[in-house]
Enzyme design. Sequence first.
Site, PDB file in Angstrom:
ATOM      1  N   LYS A  58       0.843  -1.205   0.000  1.00 43.22           N
ATOM      2  CA  LYS A  58       0.000   0.000   0.000  1.00 43.22           C
ATOM      3  C   LYS A  58       0.876   1.252   0.000  1.00 43.22           C
ATOM      4  O   LYS A  58       1.857   1.312   0.729  1.00 43.22           O
ATOM      5  CB  LYS A  58      -0.910  -0.004   1.234  1.00 43.22           C
ATOM      6  CG  LYS A  58      -1.887  -1.175   1.229  1.00 43.22           C
ATOM      7  CD  LYS A  58      -2.637  -1.295   2.533  1.00 43.22           C
ATOM      8  CE  LYS A  58      -1.744  -1.759   3.664  1.00 43.22           C
ATOM      9  NZ  LYS A  58      -2.484  -2.070   4.906  1.00 43.22           N
TER      10      LYS A  58
ATOM     11  N   THR B   5      -8.090   8.510   9.186  1.00 39.20           N
ATOM     12  CA  THR B   5      -7.386   7.383   8.578  1.00 39.20           C
ATOM     13  C   THR B   5      -7.211   6.228   9.559  1.00 39.20           C
ATOM     14  O   THR B   5      -6.461   5.301   9.294  1.00 39.20           O
ATOM     15  CB  THR B   5      -5.986   7.824   8.085  1.00 39.20           C
ATOM     16  OG1 THR B   5      -5.269   8.378   9.193  1.00 39.20           O
ATOM     17  CG2 THR B   5      -6.090   8.851   6.973  1.00 39.20           C
TER      18      THR B   5
ATOM     19  N   GLY C 193      -7.765   2.879  10.992  1.00 41.80           N
ATOM     20  CA  GLY C 193      -8.377   1.644  10.505  1.00 41.80           C
ATOM     21  C   GLY C 193      -8.448   1.509   8.994  1.00 41.80           C
ATOM     22  O   GLY C 193      -9.107   0.592   8.488  1.00 41.80           O
ATOM     23  N   THR C 194      -7.758   2.390   8.262  1.00 44.31           N
ATOM     24  CA  THR C 194      -7.811   2.270   6.794  1.00 44.31           C
ATOM     25  C   THR C 194      -7.211   0.945   6.318  1.00 44.31           C
ATOM     26  O   THR C 194      -7.727   0.329   5.396  1.00 44.31           O
ATOM     27  CB  THR C 194      -7.062   3.429   6.104  1.00 44.31           C
ATOM     28  OG1 THR C 194      -5.808   3.611   6.757  1.00 44.31           O
ATOM     29  CG2 THR C 194      -7.854   4.720   6.161  1.00 44.31           C
ATOM     30  N   GLY C 195      -6.113   0.527   6.957  1.00 41.52           N
ATOM     31  CA  GLY C 195      -5.457  -0.720   6.549  1.00 41.52           C
ATOM     32  C   GLY C 195      -6.358  -1.926   6.782  1.00 41.52           C
ATOM     33  O   GLY C 195      -6.509  -2.790   5.913  1.00 41.52           O
ATOM     34  N   CYS C 196      -6.969  -1.964   7.970  1.00 43.38           N
ATOM     35  CA  CYS C 196      -7.889  -3.074   8.306  1.00 43.38           C
ATOM     36  C   CYS C 196      -9.060  -3.088   7.336  1.00 43.38           C
ATOM     37  O   CYS C 196      -9.463  -4.139   6.831  1.00 43.38           O
ATOM     38  CB  CYS C 196      -8.448  -2.906   9.720  1.00 43.38           C
ATOM     39  SG  CYS C 196      -7.202  -2.706  10.989  1.00 43.38           S
TER      40      CYS C 196
HETATM   41  O1  PXL Z   1      -5.028  -0.549  11.884  1.00 41.06           O
HETATM   42  C1  PXL Z   1      -4.208  -1.439  12.555  1.00 41.06           C
HETATM   43  C2  PXL Z   1      -4.852  -2.041  13.749  1.00 41.06           C
HETATM   44  C3  PXL Z   1      -5.178  -3.371  13.751  1.00 41.06           C
HETATM   45  N1  PXL Z   1      -5.752  -3.972  14.800  1.00 41.06           N
HETATM   46  C4  PXL Z   1      -6.037  -3.306  15.908  1.00 41.06           C
HETATM   47  C5  PXL Z   1      -5.757  -1.955  15.979  1.00 41.06           C
HETATM   48  C6  PXL Z   1      -5.145  -1.299  14.873  1.00 41.06           C
HETATM   49  C7  PXL Z   1      -4.859   0.134  14.932  1.00 41.06           C
HETATM   50  O2  PXL Z   1      -5.178   0.834  15.834  1.00 41.06           O
HETATM   51  O3  PXL Z   1      -6.063  -1.284  17.083  1.00 41.06           O
HETATM   52  C8  PXL Z   1      -6.663  -3.996  17.052  1.00 41.06           C
END
Ligand code: PXL
Length: 260
Positions: A175, A207, A209-212
């Site tokens: 990414k 932004t 949690g964008t990756g999740c």
């Molecule tokens: O976005 C990565 C991430 C993944 N999992 C948990 C998180 C975070 C970011 O804060 O808290 C549980």
Amino acid sequence: MPPPIALTIAGSDPSGGAGLQADLKTFHRFGCYGMSAVTLITAQNTQGVSRVDLLDPTVVLAQLEAVWCDLPPAAVKTGAIGSAALIEAVAGFLATRRGCPLIVDPVMISKHGHRLLPEDAVRALTEHLLPLASVVTPNWHEAGALTGGLVHNHADARRAAYALRATGAAAVLVKGGAGHDGLSADLLVDAEGELELPALRLASRATHGTGCTFAAALTAHLALGQPLREAAIRAKAFVHHAIATAPGLGGGVGPVNHWA
Ligand code: PXL
């Protein structure tokens, strides 16, 4: 027809923007039935992480065993796993149950800079989990950490993508959100070659949690039976729209719009 089942193996974010909560919302958004096996519990909000508690590997394995035999998933995603012991337990379980797409989001550090994976667990990820992955979705920082180098630009990202494919991951999607140019371009390297996924960079504070959310959208589209490249294009468009229409919640790095 029952909906396809998508399973996330990830950490809990009680603020609902990242982690398994983001995954479940995104699975639901795309018509998948969402399931979650919890690996760790964070205490956090949009302003920071105050605590991270890892669950015992046996607790995670019990959840996986309980759901797998009764509700077999059509696609599986991993997020924050938290330790080498947890990664080895999860990888050991998944190694005996191949047959559905596995999306590995190698979560290492939260948007607030809080470490979610100790450095000594990075090797467990490359040795045990990446060889099982249908696709691994690192950002620039994670791609560097996983390949023992630093990723500062698109050329570094391309080199890291090829190095990560050499670990046995079937495809790698690096990414580009950490770049500074106007196009936040992602790079997908799979068996067919390369696909660039450009998107106009958004100037937004939302932004968290964008990756999740991106990896969960990818998982949902794969659970629905779409080919990887199509799934990646759709997931990228979804996250772009989710940032652009963020609900404006919290006083810090806010969540995206999971209904987008
Ligand atoms: O976005 C990565 C991430 C993944 N999992 C948990 C998180 C975070 C970011 O804060 O808290 C549980």
